[in-house]
Design a protein around this motif. Structure first.
Motif, PDB file in Angstrom:
ATOM      1  N   THR A 145       0.815  -1.220   0.000  1.00  0.00           N
ATOM      2  CA  THR A 145       0.000   0.000   0.000  1.00  0.00           C
ATOM      3  C   THR A 145       0.850   1.273   0.000  1.00  0.00           C
ATOM      4  O   THR A 145       0.357   2.352  -0.324  1.00  0.00           O
ATOM      5  N   TYR A 165       4.307   3.178  -1.480  1.00  0.00           N
ATOM      6  CA  TYR A 165       5.246   3.133  -2.609  1.00  0.00           C
ATOM      7  C   TYR A 165       5.570   4.564  -3.019  1.00  0.00           C
ATOM      8  O   TYR A 165       4.956   5.520  -2.533  1.00  0.00           O
ATOM      9  N   THR A 216       4.235  -1.971 -10.728  1.00  0.00           N
ATOM     10  CA  THR A 216       3.769  -1.310  -9.507  1.00  0.00           C
ATOM     11  C   THR A 216       2.244  -1.367  -9.405  1.00  0.00           C
ATOM     12  O   THR A 216       1.689  -1.685  -8.343  1.00  0.00           O
ATOM     13  N   LEU A 251      -0.340  -3.080  -6.232  1.00  0.00           N
ATOM     14  CA  LEU A 251      -1.066  -2.223  -5.285  1.00  0.00           C
ATOM     15  C   LEU A 251      -2.196  -2.977  -4.581  1.00  0.00           C
ATOM     16  O   LEU A 251      -3.031  -3.615  -5.229  1.00  0.00           O
ATOM     17  N   ALA A 305      -4.261   1.368  -1.030  1.00  0.00           N
ATOM     18  CA  ALA A 305      -2.929   1.903  -1.338  1.00  0.00           C
ATOM     19  C   ALA A 305      -2.994   3.412  -1.549  1.00  0.00           C
ATOM     20  O   ALA A 305      -4.006   3.965  -2.001  1.00  0.00           O
ATOM     21  N   MET A 317      -4.176   5.415  -5.028  1.00  0.00           N
ATOM     22  CA  MET A 317      -4.430   4.286  -5.936  1.00  0.00           C
ATOM     23  C   MET A 317      -5.238   4.705  -7.171  1.00  0.00           C
ATOM     24  O   MET A 317      -4.946   4.278  -8.293  1.00  0.00           O
ATOM     25  N   TYR A 377      -3.059   6.773  -9.475  1.00  0.00           N
ATOM     26  CA  TYR A 377      -2.099   5.896 -10.160  1.00  0.00           C
ATOM     27  C   TYR A 377      -2.784   5.180 -11.325  1.00  0.00           C
ATOM     28  O   TYR A 377      -2.255   5.134 -12.444  1.00  0.00           O
TER      29      TYR A 377
END
Length: 199
Positions: free
Chosen positions: A85, A87, A112, A116, A120, A123, A126
């Motif tokens: 979670t 990064y 990556t 997740l 995360a 998220m 991302y």
């Protein structure tokens, strides 16, 4: 012995020895025939089994290819890492228009994304950035035959379809299921190998 068998002048011992020899030959011939028959049956059975297995495997892969609209690639067993979670959020989204660099970057971002876990950090952000980058990558590079024919592009294209399909079906906040993660990590491994060979 065989010459004695076809002449009129032979002894009882020669007669017995002759037929003993013939019996041995019959046994050897029957044994050889049985061995060959067994080998043929086993070979036929193996071929039938292998053919059924191949048809089943190839059929499944072909269906997956049709569903995703992309070619499929063979993949090797890999260890599926635990989800996370926390990064470092990338700051290098987008294309440089150098295939090797862009393919490696998109792959790394996808690795990556695949890892997740639920809840995360950022998220959804991302996932949105990831989907845009994947769409831009495919839209740009599939126009070039010298790139579209590379194994790395074919496998990456397949992986992009899987990840983009997940975003379309489940949104950006839902982690990928284990089975899908395993498939993707296998494909990422193949992509990395192909890129190292400039393929």
């Amino acid at each position: 012995h065989h010459r004695d068998c076809v002449t009129k002048n032979f002894t009882l011992r020669a007669f017995k020895s002759c037929f003993d020899s013939i019996d041995n030959m019959k046994i050897q011939i029957f044994s050889l025939a049985a061995l060959l028959l067994g080998s043929v049956e086993a070979f036929s059975s193996d071929r039938s089994t292998a053919r059924r297995s191949f048809i089943k495997t190839a059929g499944s892969a072909a269906v997956a290819s049709v569903v995703t609209g992309a070619p499929f690639a063979a993949s090797a067993e890999v260890v599926v890492p635990e989800q996370f979670t926390s990064y470092e959020f990338p700051s290098d989204w987008g294309l440089s228009f150098n295939y090797e660099q862009d393919a490696a970057k998109v792959r790394n971002h996808m690795v990556t994304a695949t890892g997740l876990g639920k809840g995360a950090d950022r998220m959804e952000d991302y996932g949105k950035n990831m989907k845009k980058e994947m769409v831009d990558f495919v839209s740009y590079y599939r126009r070039f035959p010298n790139v579209a024919g590379k194994p790395s592009f074919s496998t990456l294209y397949t992986s992009i379809n899987v990840l983009a399909g997940h975003y379309t079906s489940y949104g950006y906040k839902y982690p990928l299921p284990e089975k899908r993660r395993k498939r993707l990590y296998q494909e990422y491994s193949e992509i990395e190998k192909s890129l190292k060979r400039n393929r």
